[in-house]
Design an enzyme around this catalytic site. Sequence first.
Site, PDB file in Angstrom:
ATOM      1  N   PRO A   2       0.039 -10.871  77.788  1.00  0.00           N
ATOM      2  CA  PRO A   2      -0.965 -10.433  77.739  1.00  0.00           C
ATOM      3  C   PRO A   2      -2.816 -10.531  78.131  1.00  0.00           C
ATOM      4  CG  PRO A   2       0.014  -9.312  75.782  1.00  0.00           C
ATOM      5  CD  PRO A   2       0.379 -10.331  77.010  1.00  0.00           C
ATOM      6  N   GLU A   3      -3.806  -9.891  77.971  1.00  0.00           N
ATOM      7  CA  GLU A   3      -5.021 -10.679  78.574  1.00  0.00           C
ATOM      8  C   GLU A   3      -5.872 -10.026  77.592  1.00  0.00           C
ATOM      9  OE1 GLU A   3      -6.332 -11.721  82.231  1.00  0.00           O
ATOM     10  OE2 GLU A   3      -4.436 -11.684  82.910  1.00  0.00           O
ATOM     11  N   LYS A  61      -7.398 -13.635  73.193  1.00  0.00           N
ATOM     12  CA  LYS A  61      -5.669 -13.462  73.271  1.00  0.00           C
ATOM     13  C   LYS A  61      -5.588 -13.899  71.577  1.00  0.00           C
ATOM     14  CE  LYS A  61      -4.953 -15.295  77.678  1.00  0.00           C
ATOM     15  NZ  LYS A  61      -3.922 -15.813  78.447  1.00  0.00           N
ATOM     16  N   HIS A  98      14.173  -5.219  69.666  1.00  0.00           N
ATOM     17  CA  HIS A  98      13.767  -6.204  69.424  1.00  0.00           C
ATOM     18  C   HIS A  98      12.719  -6.748  68.104  1.00  0.00           C
ATOM     19  CE1 HIS A  98      15.762  -7.571  73.303  1.00  0.00           C
ATOM     20  NE2 HIS A  98      15.218  -6.257  74.458  1.00  0.00           N
ATOM     21  N   ARG A 121      11.393 -11.104  74.288  1.00  0.00           N
ATOM     22  CA  ARG A 121      11.219 -12.522  74.950  1.00  0.00           C
ATOM     23  C   ARG A 121      11.651 -14.090  73.771  1.00  0.00           C
ATOM     24  NH1 ARG A 121       7.835 -11.214  80.514  1.00  0.00           N
ATOM     25  NH2 ARG A 121       9.652  -9.482  81.277  1.00  0.00           N
ATOM     26  N   ARG A 177     -17.158 -30.247  84.263  1.00  0.00           N
ATOM     27  CA  ARG A 177     -15.746 -30.090  84.894  1.00  0.00           C
ATOM     28  C   ARG A 177     -15.563 -31.216  86.034  1.00  0.00           C
ATOM     29  NH1 ARG A 177     -15.887 -28.338  79.979  1.00  0.00           N
ATOM     30  NH2 ARG A 177     -13.952 -28.423  78.478  1.00  0.00           N
ATOM     31  N   ARG A 292       2.963 -19.252  89.575  1.00  0.00           N
ATOM     32  CA  ARG A 292       2.626 -17.551  89.375  1.00  0.00           C
ATOM     33  C   ARG A 292       1.719 -17.315  90.442  1.00  0.00           C
ATOM     34  NH1 ARG A 292      -0.594 -17.538  84.175  1.00  0.00           N
ATOM     35  NH2 ARG A 292      -2.088 -19.648  84.786  1.00  0.00           N
TER      36      ARG A 292
END
Length: 307
Positions: A2-3, A61, A98, A121, A177, A292
């Site tokens: 989730p974001e 988050k 769960h 999970r 950066r 990903r």
Amino acid sequence: MPELPEVEVVREGLDKWIRARTVQSVQVLDPRSVRRHIDGVDDFEQTLTGCTITSVVRRGKFLWMDLEGLETPTALVAHLGMSGQLLVEEPDAPDEKHLKVRLSLSQKSVFPRELRFVDQRIFGGMFLSPLVATADALPAGAGSIRATIPEAAAHIARDVMDPHRAPEDLYVSLRRRTTQLKRAILDQGIISGVGNIYADEALWQAGLSGLRNTATIRRPEVDRLNDALVDVMTRALAAGGTSFDSLYVNVNGASGYFARSLNAYGREGKACARCLENGRDSLIRRDPFMGRSSYSCPVCQPRPRKR
């Protein structure tokens, strides 16, 4: 995972249903879900019992509940991980398969009496964290008027939707950066709340390649990216977030629908909508990225030239 929009939808639901309610009892059904609480299961259950939830707060988050009733200012942090859910239920509702942690709450009108943490999970969890002052002495995040933040989240930068974040901060942080642009906006220490899905969507909307070196980024490009991040998050939040399966749900078990509006993520081999509008023939491509996938248009998100 989730974001920001998904977590904010959960925060808004919790704020409606559990704020100003007292935790009457706590039941940990799986110790792995409170493993981040260093003092163990018994301490977690005993310390949390009797506390009143005064606010439900989010930064990026990270989601937490400010507590009242302890000598040391403390928050209950809920990390959703890959599959964590916070659901409000009546005590007589069947336990979820769960279910990991159950909080019984004081009665308030006809509101549900239980807050349940469900996690298939087991990458997420709940733990107590002392509150510390925010570095800029401003409110910690959405849902808060206090300049305090859980110590465990103090390193997290202000997020895309935070009214106390200056767009200039993103430009300064990026130029400091030397890394790929997508890696940078996924760095929660630079700007929080952005994950893989919304990074791809914002980069597509801004017409920028995630492979760009942040040291070469120009101010107008960062302004464009910042506007795209805000717009994508705002639209996703209005749709209830992005749901690809039953794991991403709000406190009432309803899924979001922003997945229907995605322009890049998950659209490998499909026409780029912007190129199509401009009479160009281009298909969204997928590339491996940090274990990903990244999705982009090779035409309107040109890659940097190799030197």
